[in-house]
Design an enzyme around this catalytic site. Sequence first.
Site, PDB file in Angstrom:
ATOM      1  N   LYS A  65      47.800  38.580  46.891  1.00 39.45           N
ATOM      2  CA  LYS A  65      46.984  38.111  45.768  1.00 39.45           C
ATOM      3  C   LYS A  65      46.375  39.314  45.042  1.00 39.45           C
ATOM      4  O   LYS A  65      45.831  40.210  45.703  1.00 39.45           O
ATOM      5  CB  LYS A  65      45.869  37.208  46.312  1.00 39.45           C
ATOM      6  CG  LYS A  65      44.879  36.786  45.249  1.00 39.45           C
ATOM      7  CD  LYS A  65      43.665  36.085  45.845  1.00 39.45           C
ATOM      8  CE  LYS A  65      42.677  35.793  44.747  1.00 39.45           C
ATOM      9  NZ  LYS A  65      41.310  36.007  44.979  1.00 39.45           N
TER      10      LYS A  65
ATOM     11  N   LYS B  57      36.097  37.955  53.326  1.00 36.29           N
ATOM     12  CA  LYS B  57      35.672  39.305  52.954  1.00 36.29           C
ATOM     13  C   LYS B  57      35.458  40.160  54.196  1.00 36.29           C
ATOM     14  O   LYS B  57      35.820  41.337  54.216  1.00 36.29           O
ATOM     15  CB  LYS B  57      34.406  39.244  52.102  1.00 36.29           C
ATOM     16  CG  LYS B  57      34.723  38.782  50.688  1.00 36.29           C
ATOM     17  CD  LYS B  57      33.515  38.727  49.809  1.00 36.29           C
ATOM     18  CE  LYS B  57      33.911  38.305  48.393  1.00 36.29           C
ATOM     19  NZ  LYS B  57      32.789  38.005  47.545  1.00 36.29           N
TER      20      LYS B  57
ATOM     21  N   LYS C 219      40.483  42.813  43.364  1.00 35.92           N
ATOM     22  CA  LYS C 219      39.790  44.105  43.364  1.00 35.92           C
ATOM     23  C   LYS C 219      39.684  44.652  44.784  1.00 35.92           C
ATOM     24  O   LYS C 219      39.694  45.853  45.001  1.00 35.92           O
ATOM     25  CB  LYS C 219      38.375  43.943  42.808  1.00 35.92           C
ATOM     26  CG  LYS C 219      38.310  43.555  41.363  1.00 35.92           C
ATOM     27  CD  LYS C 219      36.857  43.231  40.980  1.00 35.92           C
ATOM     28  CE  LYS C 219      36.777  42.223  39.862  1.00 35.92           C
ATOM     29  NZ  LYS C 219      36.040  41.004  40.232  1.00 35.92           N
TER      30      LYS C 219
HETATM   31  P1  ADP Z   1      38.660  39.659  42.970  1.00 37.60           P
HETATM   32  O1  ADP Z   1      39.472  38.989  44.053  1.00 37.60           O
HETATM   33  O2  ADP Z   1      39.452  40.649  42.221  1.00 37.60           O
HETATM   34  O3  ADP Z   1      37.320  40.184  43.463  1.00 37.60           O
HETATM   35  P2  ADP Z   1      37.107  37.556  41.879  1.00 37.60           P
HETATM   36  O4  ADP Z   1      36.949  36.870  43.201  1.00 37.60           O
HETATM   37  O5  ADP Z   1      35.936  38.245  41.266  1.00 37.60           O
HETATM   38  O6  ADP Z   1      38.338  38.544  41.930  1.00 37.60           O
HETATM   39  O7  ADP Z   1      37.738  36.525  40.848  1.00 37.60           O
HETATM   40  C1  ADP Z   1      37.030  35.800  39.909  1.00 37.60           C
HETATM   41  C2  ADP Z   1      37.950  34.712  39.402  1.00 37.60           C
HETATM   42  O8  ADP Z   1      39.127  35.310  38.822  1.00 37.60           O
HETATM   43  C3  ADP Z   1      38.482  33.784  40.484  1.00 37.60           C
HETATM   44  O9  ADP Z   1      37.589  32.710  40.749  1.00 37.60           O
HETATM   45  C4  ADP Z   1      39.790  33.293  39.873  1.00 37.60           C
HETATM   46  O10 ADP Z   1      39.552  32.262  38.932  1.00 37.60           O
HETATM   47  C5  ADP Z   1      40.274  34.516  39.108  1.00 37.60           C
HETATM   48  N1  ADP Z   1      41.232  35.311  39.897  1.00 37.60           N
HETATM   49  C6  ADP Z   1      40.991  36.456  40.563  1.00 37.60           C
HETATM   50  N2  ADP Z   1      42.102  36.940  41.135  1.00 37.60           N
HETATM   51  C7  ADP Z   1      43.092  36.073  40.824  1.00 37.60           C
HETATM   52  C8  ADP Z   1      44.506  36.005  41.119  1.00 37.60           C
HETATM   53  N3  ADP Z   1      45.127  36.942  41.832  1.00 37.60           N
HETATM   54  N4  ADP Z   1      45.197  34.955  40.643  1.00 37.60           N
HETATM   55  C9  ADP Z   1      44.594  33.999  39.908  1.00 37.60           C
HETATM   56  N5  ADP Z   1      43.288  34.003  39.581  1.00 37.60           N
HETATM   57  C10 ADP Z   1      42.545  35.023  40.040  1.00 37.60           C
END
Ligand code: ADP
Length: 333
Positions: A196, A114, A199
């Site tokens: 990937k 992060k 958000k």
């Molecule tokens: P972001 O990266 O959007 O902040 P989070 O870290 O809150 O997403 O993600 C929560 C969960 O959603 C992760 O632990 C994973 O299981 C799933 N996830 C998020 N982004 C992806 C992705 N690009 N591909 C697959 N699973 C994802």
Amino acid sequence: MSDERVIVSGIQPSGTLHLGNYFGAIRQHIDLHKQHRSFYFIVNYHALTTVHDAEALRRYSLDVALDYLALGFDPSASSLFLQSDVPQVTELAWILFTLTPVSQLEKGVAFKDKVAQGLSANAGLYNYPVLQAADILIYGGTVVPVGADQKQNIEITRNLAARFNQTFAPDDPVFPIPEPMILDEVAVFPGIDGRKMSKSYDNTIAIFDEGKQLKKKVMAIVTDSTPLEAPKDPEADNVFALIKLFATPEQKQDIADAYRAGGYGYGHAKKELLKMISDRFESCRERRRELAARPDDVMDVLRQGAAEANRAANHFMERVRESTGLLRALPRS
Ligand code: ADP
């Protein structure tokens, strides 16, 4: 309930939930919540590590509730609630801090990622895994369904549960040692720019995007410049990576064959994907609109979930205060 497993999982309201969240976590949450006693909570304290805008935090938090309910979460089967409705987790987090070696947090991959993305290296972000541990332990969680990216954090939770038990309650352990349930071990779904979907990268397709906005995003997915008539490798393409999530095995095969045969352009694939996304979430979209018009009912669901969560949390906190020696002169409320 079919067994004694207690499933716990937090959903971070740091932005709008997207297709990566859906296929990587939410879909499995929705499947699990009817089979086992589950606590699903909207981790707004965690989101504060990156969102410093009250209006946005409120909106994202309620949006998560709406999204889950629209996608099939049944509040009579399991609890859905706001983390901030169980403020005891911050008390437990403090107690766990006193058992956390700084060296363990220094190895935090998620923290480093992060910060590398440009987020400010605040102490909340650094200590994030300890609050997460508190979130899991305070409900006596035994199973934590998470993406592979969260494995390290669950290891911290396991260490803390064991250390707490050894230090304060060796003869009568307070916390079960939770197990991670890793969802979709290998799949990381790409966002519009091919990285990937996240958000944090501003490259997402939201679960409930629709109309022009959805079309604009799908059309913007990055592809290579292979001409329409040339054969293409579906496995090397971002559009196909998303199509795979929605398609039946037969559809997948047909589209992969069309890629390889040539004469099938990325524009065709994008149209196909657009239709698949629209169709898949059509009924949920309708349900979400209905729910959004009844905010009081959504609050009722969160209130009921919070009441159940508080009952479980108070049970564990009673034992935590007792075993650590934290006196309290005031009567319990
Ligand atoms: P972001 O990266 O959007 O902040 P989070 O870290 O809150 O997403 O993600 C929560 C969960 O959603 C992760 O632990 C994973 O299981 C799933 N996830 C998020 N982004 C992806 C992705 N690009 N591909 C697959 N699973 C994802």
